[in-house]
Design an enzyme around this catalytic site. Sequence first.
Site, PDB file in Angstrom:
ATOM      1  N   HIS A 218      26.046  20.361  31.513  1.00  8.69           N
ATOM      2  CA  HIS A 218      27.507  19.984  31.005  1.00  8.69           C
ATOM      3  C   HIS A 218      28.542  21.236  30.820  1.00  8.69           C
ATOM      4  O   HIS A 218      29.612  21.068  31.622  1.00  8.69           O
ATOM      5  CB  HIS A 218      27.138  19.677  29.176  1.00  8.69           C
ATOM      6  CG  HIS A 218      26.417  18.668  29.015  1.00  8.69           C
ATOM      7  ND1 HIS A 218      26.440  17.314  28.927  1.00  8.69           N
ATOM      8  CD2 HIS A 218      25.302  18.932  28.444  1.00  8.69           C
ATOM      9  CE1 HIS A 218      25.457  16.749  28.384  1.00  8.69           C
ATOM     10  NE2 HIS A 218      24.646  17.609  28.248  1.00  8.69           N
TER      11      HIS A 218
HETATM   12  C1  BDR Z   1      26.838  19.996  24.708  1.00  2.00           C
HETATM   13  O1  BDR Z   1      25.995  20.294  23.418  1.00  2.00           O
HETATM   14  C2  BDR Z   1      25.105  21.314  23.896  1.00  2.00           C
HETATM   15  O2  BDR Z   1      23.889  20.903  23.646  1.00  2.00           O
HETATM   16  C3  BDR Z   1      25.177  21.556  25.208  1.00  2.00           C
HETATM   17  O3  BDR Z   1      25.275  23.184  25.452  1.00  2.00           O
HETATM   18  C4  BDR Z   1      26.784  21.188  25.435  1.00  2.00           C
HETATM   19  O4  BDR Z   1      27.879  22.139  25.072  1.00  2.00           O
HETATM   20  C5  BDR Z   1      26.618  18.676  25.239  1.00  2.00           C
HETATM   21  O5  BDR Z   1      26.788  17.666  24.237  1.00  2.00           O
END
Ligand code: BDR
Length: 313
Positions: A243
């Site tokens: 992400h």
């Molecule tokens: C986001 O939530 C976190 O778990 C990850 O680092 C990312 O920023 C994804 O939903």
Amino acid sequence: MAPRKIIIDTDPGQDDAVAILLALASPEDLDVLGITAVAGNVPLALTQKNARIVCELAKRPDIKVFAGCDRPLRRDLVTAEHVHGKTGLDGPQMADPTMPLQDQHGIDFIIETLRSEPAGTVTLCPLGPLTNIATAFEKAPDIVDKVQEIILMGGAYFEAGNITPAAEFNIYVDPEAAEIVFKSGVPIVVMPLDVTHKALTTAPRVAAFRDLGTQVGDMVAAWTDFFERFDKEKYGSEGAPLHDPCVTAYLIKPDLFTGRHVNVEIETVSELTKGMTVADWWRVTDRPANALFMGDMDAAGFYDLLTERLARL
Ligand code: BDR
Ligand code: CA
């Protein structure tokens, strides 16, 4: 062109770690003024420590790391050890960092930096809940107009939610903070799940990290191996979405992403849908656009960029 000045606001997290490494591997594009940690994937004591581990891995103990807020503005902290493991960076063994945590509070660093740099020259890159950014904006409203842009990972439209059926984790953890940021008037670029779920690790992509034959390559491969197990089990996907590196990749190569300028409002009241990013993707209201909401990406180009840059570290 001079490298763009950024502050990375983060809750590492394996994907945050890769995002930071990509930024530190790209000095011709990005000048990392500092890293502010926030409570999110794991509590603040771990996120600030993890941020320092990542800087040391990149051989950049000179980077200033600050601790910011340890809880959301008005809610109890929700964490994501079920995804990231107990430390937030589970996977490979890692030694504790030796570089110091800065004494200054992360919020004061954000305020001081925006006040001292010329207006419109500092970009904020939030990779976790928006608590630090919103707190800085509330404490020092004069800095809001000085921010060049906010490029953030958070929210979803077509992909809906990953922590509740309606909400993405970063926005869900602190929806009141997200509301402040989205209403701030600062130009915002959003990397929602709609995009990041296309940035999937695959066996050849992880092998490319490992084949770099470096400590960084091995670490990133081991982190993604760990991170993958959750998504493979839960969603049956081929790999795990990286992400947060979408944020730093966008800063380096914006053409990898496409999206729409739309209105995005944050749900803060409904128990059922709190933290939902209500994006007017189809422009069915006359609410003014407040964000460039990304919808698609060139995943192959993204992994090429990531591998090429990580090879430098
Ligand atoms: C986001 O939530 C976190 O778990 C990850 O680092 C990312 O920023 C994804 O939903
Ligand atoms: Ca994150």
